[in-house]
Design an enzyme around this catalytic site. Structure first.
Site, PDB file in Angstrom:
ATOM      1  N   ASN A   1      38.529 -12.651  34.965  1.00 11.77           N
ATOM      2  CA  ASN A   1      39.345 -12.542  33.163  1.00 11.77           C
ATOM      3  C   ASN A   1      38.817 -11.920  32.782  1.00 11.77           C
ATOM      4  O   ASN A   1      38.438 -12.034  32.002  1.00 11.77           O
ATOM      5  CB  ASN A   1      39.706 -13.609  33.736  1.00 11.77           C
ATOM      6  CG  ASN A   1      40.418 -14.159  32.533  1.00 11.77           C
ATOM      7  OD1 ASN A   1      41.049 -13.240  31.830  1.00 11.77           O
ATOM      8  ND2 ASN A   1      41.149 -15.314  31.667  1.00 11.77           N
TER       9      ASN A   1
ATOM     10  N   ARG B   1      43.177 -12.141  36.949  1.00 13.53           N
ATOM     11  CA  ARG B   1      44.125 -12.825  36.855  1.00 13.53           C
ATOM     12  C   ARG B   1      44.546 -11.525  35.414  1.00 13.53           C
ATOM     13  O   ARG B   1      43.986 -10.945  34.542  1.00 13.53           O
ATOM     14  CB  ARG B   1      43.744 -13.343  35.700  1.00 13.53           C
ATOM     15  CG  ARG B   1      44.619 -14.164  34.362  1.00 13.53           C
ATOM     16  CD  ARG B   1      44.314 -15.432  33.567  1.00 13.53           C
ATOM     17  NE  ARG B   1      45.290 -15.422  32.295  1.00 13.53           N
ATOM     18  CZ  ARG B   1      44.610 -16.681  32.015  1.00 13.53           C
ATOM     19  NH1 ARG B   1      43.563 -17.385  31.688  1.00 13.53           N
ATOM     20  NH2 ARG B   1      45.685 -17.775  31.334  1.00 13.53           N
TER      21      ARG B   1
ATOM     22  N   HIS C   1      50.637 -19.696  30.880  1.00 12.64           N
ATOM     23  CA  HIS C   1      49.332 -20.023  32.141  1.00 12.64           C
ATOM     24  C   HIS C   1      50.481 -20.217  33.314  1.00 12.64           C
ATOM     25  O   HIS C   1      50.370 -21.392  33.624  1.00 12.64           O
ATOM     26  CB  HIS C   1      49.784 -21.696  31.292  1.00 12.64           C
ATOM     27  CG  HIS C   1      48.871 -21.854  29.305  1.00 12.64           C
ATOM     28  ND1 HIS C   1      49.400 -22.320  28.260  1.00 12.64           N
ATOM     29  CD2 HIS C   1      47.621 -20.839  29.200  1.00 12.64           C
ATOM     30  CE1 HIS C   1      48.585 -22.230  27.511  1.00 12.64           C
ATOM     31  NE2 HIS C   1      47.371 -21.148  27.444  1.00 12.64           N
TER      32      HIS C   1
ATOM     33  N   ARG D   1      48.122 -20.902  16.469  1.00 12.25           N
ATOM     34  CA  ARG D   1      49.510 -20.436  16.544  1.00 12.25           C
ATOM     35  C   ARG D   1      50.262 -21.356  15.917  1.00 12.25           C
ATOM     36  O   ARG D   1      50.800 -22.909  16.321  1.00 12.25           O
ATOM     37  CB  ARG D   1      49.425 -19.942  18.641  1.00 12.25           C
ATOM     38  CG  ARG D   1      48.642 -19.037  18.808  1.00 12.25           C
ATOM     39  CD  ARG D   1      49.615 -18.595  20.225  1.00 12.25           C
ATOM     40  NE  ARG D   1      48.583 -17.757  20.094  1.00 12.25           N
ATOM     41  CZ  ARG D   1      47.797 -18.152  21.980  1.00 12.25           C
ATOM     42  NH1 ARG D   1      48.448 -19.136  22.806  1.00 12.25           N
ATOM     43  NH2 ARG D   1      47.142 -17.170  22.775  1.00 12.25           N
TER      44      ARG D   1
ATOM     45  N   GLU E   1      42.416 -22.639  37.289  1.00 11.31           N
ATOM     46  CA  GLU E   1      43.243 -21.167  37.478  1.00 11.31           C
ATOM     47  C   GLU E   1      42.036 -20.631  38.747  1.00 11.31           C
ATOM     48  O   GLU E   1      42.866 -19.539  39.244  1.00 11.31           O
ATOM     49  CB  GLU E   1      43.230 -21.054  36.378  1.00 11.31           C
ATOM     50  CG  GLU E   1      43.677 -21.986  34.997  1.00 11.31           C
ATOM     51  CD  GLU E   1      44.566 -20.981  33.692  1.00 11.31           C
ATOM     52  OE1 GLU E   1      43.843 -22.101  33.035  1.00 11.31           O
ATOM     53  OE2 GLU E   1      44.940 -19.884  33.238  1.00 11.31           O
TER      54      GLU E   1
END
Ligand code: AMP
Length: 405
Positions: free
Chosen positions: A7, A97, A186, A247, A390
């Protein structure tokens, strides 16, 4: 089969080397993080797992670019003392990813020049992630020239959403000409959780209905019907939806004009503030949920407000998703906050008894790491805590892409 999962971020490379047969028979051989690429001091944290023992090594040296970062990863993985393989050629596949491919791919793909061109095409829609993701691919191609490279897109799982869920109610040509729509993120985690839920409750995937609640540094939810995503909370970027660490999640876009007019901020500063200075941090000054919970318990009124807002937003989305997915089997908590914070889960579930959500307080509070059910006996809906993984999902999809099994 040895699969390396990568990633790559703008100044980092996260990696994990796995040896896997299937979702239940796998071993993590090594994992690590290369940080501060391009800064005065770079850092590599490299961990190996041998015979049930974990050993960690930290290196601090400037790393000019991703090429230098990856060269350290290969050196560490093959080092006689700190490594777990003899030669980079032992790696049989590399899974990357990748943030977004828009509507082009709805599944994992083998990386070809065409796939790389598509990832580049989506730079404007994923400006923070797609460029470093592509850089990670190009560097990995150099270091592992014989291993097939595979892209696992964070948006792919959400490609089954119908237009009524993914379109914004704006001029239609913004979609047809500029590809503006909700993509969701996600996806790899929500897909893993969907499969894990079906397995946990003992139902075929195609009959499993759930609400997946991923609460980590970023937070998002997915409504899943018959094993497929029908709605999700993030939008064209990861800013939409739930309140997150830094956020804002959903808000009125006209508010931006108002605040920009008052403060003189430009649109880049504004979007940056909504991404990095908002959410829990904006309301109470800290973005780590552990600190927010502690401060609220200590009587800090703003932390209490932030916590209430965070949980209330999730409750509203649960209500919405229960309305669009008939016969939900389970609501499932996952990721850093979802798996670890009993107080947050309790606040979210409290008051939702009329929707069939009945938490068992003792089960919720019990310390545990593995998959578990935390609802009251006989409740109409199951409440589950399932650890997401993940990296494992990316490795499994990479293996499947390469071997067809
Ligand atoms: P993730 O992105 O899944 O790694 O989640 C990271 C976030 O999980 C951190 O920012 C923390 O806010 C949160 N977290 C981890 N452990 C706990 C805990 N025990 N209680 C509350 N939040 C936690």
């Amino acid at each position: 089969m040895k699969i390396l999962v990568i990633n790559a971020g703008s100044s980092s490379i996260k990696y994990q080397l796995m040896d896997l047969a299937d979702a239940h028979r796998y071993a993590v051989l090594a994992s690590g993080l290369v940080e501060k690429i391009g800064e005065a001091t770079g850092r590599v944290t490299h961990t190996i797992f041998t015979d049930g023992q974990e050993q960690r090594f930290v290196e601090e040296n400037p790393l000019k670019n991703h090429h230098e970062g990856m060269s350290r990863v290969v050196a560490l993985l093959t080092d006689p003392q700190r490594g777990v393989i003899r030669d980079a050629a032992e790696i049989e596949g590399v899974g990357h990813r990748v943030l977004s491919c828009g509507e082009v791919y709805s599944d994992t793909v083998r990386i070809t020049p065409k796939v790389k061109a598509t990832i580049r095409e989506f730079f404007p829609l994923g400006p923070l992630h797609n460029p470093p993701n592509l850089m990670g691919i190009e560097v990995a191609e150099e270091f592992f020239p014989r291993a097939p490279q595979v892209a696992v897109f964070d948006t792919a799982f959400h490609q089954t959403m119908p237009p009524k869920a993914f379109l914004y109610a704006v001029p239609y040509e913004w979609y047809t000409r500029h590809r503006l729509r909700r993509y969701g993120f996600h996806g790899t985690s929500h897909k893993f959780i969907t499969q894990a839920t079906a397995e946990f409750i003992g139902k075929p995937l195609a009959k499993t209905n759930l609400i997946s609640i991923h609460l980590g540094n970023g937070c998002s939810m997915a409504a899943v019907r018959h094993g497929k995503c029908v709605d999700t909370s993030m939008g064209v970027t990861p800013l939409e939806g739930l309140i997150m660490g830094t956020r804002s999640g959903d808000m009125d876009p006209a508010a931006l004009e108002y605040i920009m007019g008052l403060t003189g901020m430009d649109i880049h500063q504004m979007v940056n503030a909504l991404n990095k200075q908002s959410g829990l941090k904006g309301i109470c000054g800290v973005n780590d949920m552990r600190e927010v919970v502690e401060k609220a318990a200590g009587g800090d009124a703003q932390a209490e407000t932030a916590l209430q807002m965070f949980c209330y937003r999730i409750q509203k989305y649960i209500g919405a998703y229960l309305a669009v997915v008939p016969h939900v089997d389970a609501i499932v908590f996952t990721a850093g906050i979802g798996q670890n914070s009993a107080p947050v889960r309790e606040r979210i579930c409290t008051g939702l008894g009329h929707l069939g959500i009945r938490l068992d307080l003792a089960k919720n509070a019990a310390r545990a790491n593995g998959p578990r059910a935390i609802h009251q006996a006989g409740a109409p809906l199951q409440i589950l805590v399932l650890p997401t993984n993940e990296e494992l999902q990316i490795a499994l999809e990479t293996k499947q892409n390469i071997t067809g099994a």
